[in-house]
Design a protein around this motif. Sequence first.
Motif, PDB file in Angstrom:
ATOM      1  N   ALA A 182       0.857  -1.197   0.000  1.00 28.21           N
ATOM      2  CA  ALA A 182       0.000   0.000   0.000  1.00 28.21           C
ATOM      3  C   ALA A 182       0.886   1.237   0.000  1.00 28.21           C
ATOM      4  O   ALA A 182       0.926   1.991   0.979  1.00 28.21           O
ATOM      5  CB  ALA A 182      -0.924  -0.014   1.214  1.00 28.21           C
ATOM      6  N   PRO A 183       1.611   1.491  -1.080  1.00 29.17           N
ATOM      7  CA  PRO A 183       2.651   2.526  -1.067  1.00 29.17           C
ATOM      8  C   PRO A 183       2.132   3.959  -1.016  1.00 29.17           C
ATOM      9  O   PRO A 183       2.906   4.865  -0.707  1.00 29.17           O
ATOM     10  CB  PRO A 183       3.405   2.272  -2.380  1.00 29.17           C
ATOM     11  CG  PRO A 183       2.390   1.635  -3.277  1.00 29.17           C
ATOM     12  CD  PRO A 183       1.559   0.779  -2.367  1.00 29.17           C
ATOM     13  N   ASN A 184       0.851   4.169  -1.307  1.00 25.58           N
ATOM     14  CA  ASN A 184       0.333   5.527  -1.391  1.00 25.58           C
ATOM     15  C   ASN A 184      -0.321   6.025  -0.111  1.00 25.58           C
ATOM     16  O   ASN A 184      -0.764   7.174  -0.048  1.00 25.58           O
ATOM     17  CB  ASN A 184      -0.662   5.632  -2.548  1.00 25.58           C
ATOM     18  CG  ASN A 184      -0.007   5.388  -3.888  1.00 25.58           C
ATOM     19  OD1 ASN A 184       1.126   5.794  -4.119  1.00 25.58           O
ATOM     20  ND2 ASN A 184      -0.706   4.686  -4.764  1.00 25.58           N
ATOM     21  N   ILE A 185      -0.407   5.161   0.904  1.00 21.55           N
ATOM     22  CA  ILE A 185      -0.961   5.576   2.194  1.00 21.55           C
ATOM     23  C   ILE A 185      -0.012   5.139   3.301  1.00 21.55           C
ATOM     24  O   ILE A 185       0.744   4.173   3.134  1.00 21.55           O
ATOM     25  CB  ILE A 185      -2.371   4.999   2.444  1.00 21.55           C
ATOM     26  CG1 ILE A 185      -2.350   3.467   2.460  1.00 21.55           C
ATOM     27  CG2 ILE A 185      -3.363   5.532   1.402  1.00 21.55           C
ATOM     28  CD1 ILE A 185      -3.689   2.858   2.857  1.00 21.55           C
ATOM     29  N   PRO A 186      -0.009   5.844   4.433  1.00 21.14           N
ATOM     30  CA  PRO A 186       0.902   5.470   5.514  1.00 21.14           C
ATOM     31  C   PRO A 186       0.478   4.188   6.218  1.00 21.14           C
ATOM     32  O   PRO A 186      -0.713   3.934   6.404  1.00 21.14           O
ATOM     33  CB  PRO A 186       0.832   6.665   6.463  1.00 21.14           C
ATOM     34  CG  PRO A 186      -0.498   7.295   6.191  1.00 21.14           C
ATOM     35  CD  PRO A 186      -0.773   7.072   4.742  1.00 21.14           C
ATOM     36  N   VAL A 187       1.460   3.398   6.599  1.00 22.90           N
ATOM     37  CA  VAL A 187       1.236   2.236   7.462  1.00 22.90           C
ATOM     38  C   VAL A 187       1.859   2.560   8.817  1.00 22.90           C
ATOM     39  O   VAL A 187       3.026   2.962   8.896  1.00 22.90           O
ATOM     40  CB  VAL A 187       1.854   0.957   6.871  1.00 22.90           C
ATOM     41  CG1 VAL A 187       1.677  -0.224   7.831  1.00 22.90           C
ATOM     42  CG2 VAL A 187       1.222   0.643   5.516  1.00 22.90           C
ATOM     43  N   THR A 188       1.079   2.429   9.872  1.00 24.92           N
ATOM     44  CA  THR A 188       1.506   2.812  11.218  1.00 24.92           C
ATOM     45  C   THR A 188       1.400   1.610  12.149  1.00 24.92           C
ATOM     46  O   THR A 188       0.836   0.573  11.794  1.00 24.92           O
ATOM     47  CB  THR A 188       0.640   3.971  11.746  1.00 24.92           C
ATOM     48  OG1 THR A 188      -0.730   3.526  11.882  1.00 24.92           O
ATOM     49  CG2 THR A 188       0.677   5.156  10.787  1.00 24.92           C
ATOM     50  N   ILE A 189       1.925   1.761  13.352  1.00 27.82           N
ATOM     51  CA  ILE A 189       1.930   0.677  14.331  1.00 27.82           C
ATOM     52  C   ILE A 189       1.334   1.170  15.636  1.00 27.82           C
ATOM     53  O   ILE A 189       1.661   2.261  16.117  1.00 27.82           O
ATOM     54  CB  ILE A 189       3.369   0.167  14.565  1.00 27.82           C
ATOM     55  CG1 ILE A 189       3.872  -0.571  13.331  1.00 27.82           C
ATOM     56  CG2 ILE A 189       3.445  -0.736  15.804  1.00 27.82           C
ATOM     57  CD1 ILE A 189       5.332  -0.972  13.391  1.00 27.82           C
ATOM     58  N   LYS A 190       0.434   0.364  16.211  1.00 32.10           N
ATOM     59  CA  LYS A 190      -0.124   0.646  17.544  1.00 32.10           C
ATOM     60  C   LYS A 190       0.317  -0.462  18.483  1.00 32.10           C
ATOM     61  O   LYS A 190       0.074  -1.639  18.230  1.00 32.10           O
ATOM     62  CB  LYS A 190      -1.648   0.723  17.505  1.00 32.10           C
ATOM     63  CG  LYS A 190      -2.276   1.156  18.822  1.00 32.10           C
ATOM     64  CD  LYS A 190      -3.779   1.355  18.675  1.00 32.10           C
ATOM     65  CE  LYS A 190      -4.373   1.989  19.930  1.00 32.10           C
ATOM     66  NZ  LYS A 190      -4.310   1.099  21.109  1.00 32.10           N
TER      67      LYS A 190
END
Length: 330
Positions: free
Chosen positions: A127-135
């Motif tokens: 998903a290169p066009n949106i941020p991937v985050t960690i919780k």
Amino acid sequence: MKQLDRRFSIAPMMDWTDRHCRAFHRALTKHALLYTEMLTADAIIHGDRERLLGFDDVEHPVALQLGGSDPAKMAEAARIGAAFGYDEINLNIGCPSDRVQAGRFGACLMREPALVAALWSAAQEAAPNIPVTIKSRIGVDDQEPRDALYELVDTSARAGCSTFVVHARKAWLDGLSPKENRDVPPLDYELVRQLKRDRPDLEIILNGGLKDLDHALAEQHGVDGVMLGRAAYQQPATLLDVDERVFATAAPSCTREEAAFAYLPYIETKLAEGVALHAMTRHMLGLFNARPGGRIWRRVLSERGVRRGAGVEVVRAAFDEMNQAAALAA
């Protein structure tokens, strides 16, 4: 890549933050970042995607939270989520439930930072066009929180992750229930702030135990944003001041009444699609807490909203009867 304002967000909560809840919350705040419930990668790959992932455009900005431990499956789930139009993919490294542990994801992955980094890399590549985050949590069981948190963050940051939402409690996987894990382990907000001081280039969002908007704003110093969970759900009127107090919008805050009626067109649309009224109004029960007539509001929605064929007239009746009770009490 899309840039999101994470100064204030509403936490992903199982069985609570479904699409109807998020549409209601959007009637209360236009700018808070919303999150889905956690969905497993397997469910998304093999399940009914429209039922699991479908959402209304009004919900933007909205993030999809994923759980899993297989990088290939995480990549596929992230790709599917991005195609649905979500604004962010968030990886759950904090849920302490037995089901999550049995599937080797959630908080138990605090013990496997290299795998977390691999999961993040797989999702971000897909998903290169949106941020991937960690919780995450700050640790699990007998881990030393500072060591566990920093190792998890640093390992994922080296892979490229730049945003971390940190629930400032340990998760005790051996001995505490999921409910107890939300309250019993002590909070350590200062550790999260220290993480931000030590890693200033990372975006650090504080979560856990924030009682209301005042509390969240008091604790936000030294971090990039705050995430409110149960307080946002149980006391939804808390959200009415978010746009003005957090995002400094010029538009005045709406009232509880205005928010309730702003939600009615959404309810009408979903009723026409066959959604039961109670599936939507259950998220509104706490809207008038601590207000005269608030109990009437909850009772009418709870008792009449579950009846076959119940429609928006139930919400209007709850509003009218609440006001009548308040007038009599005045």
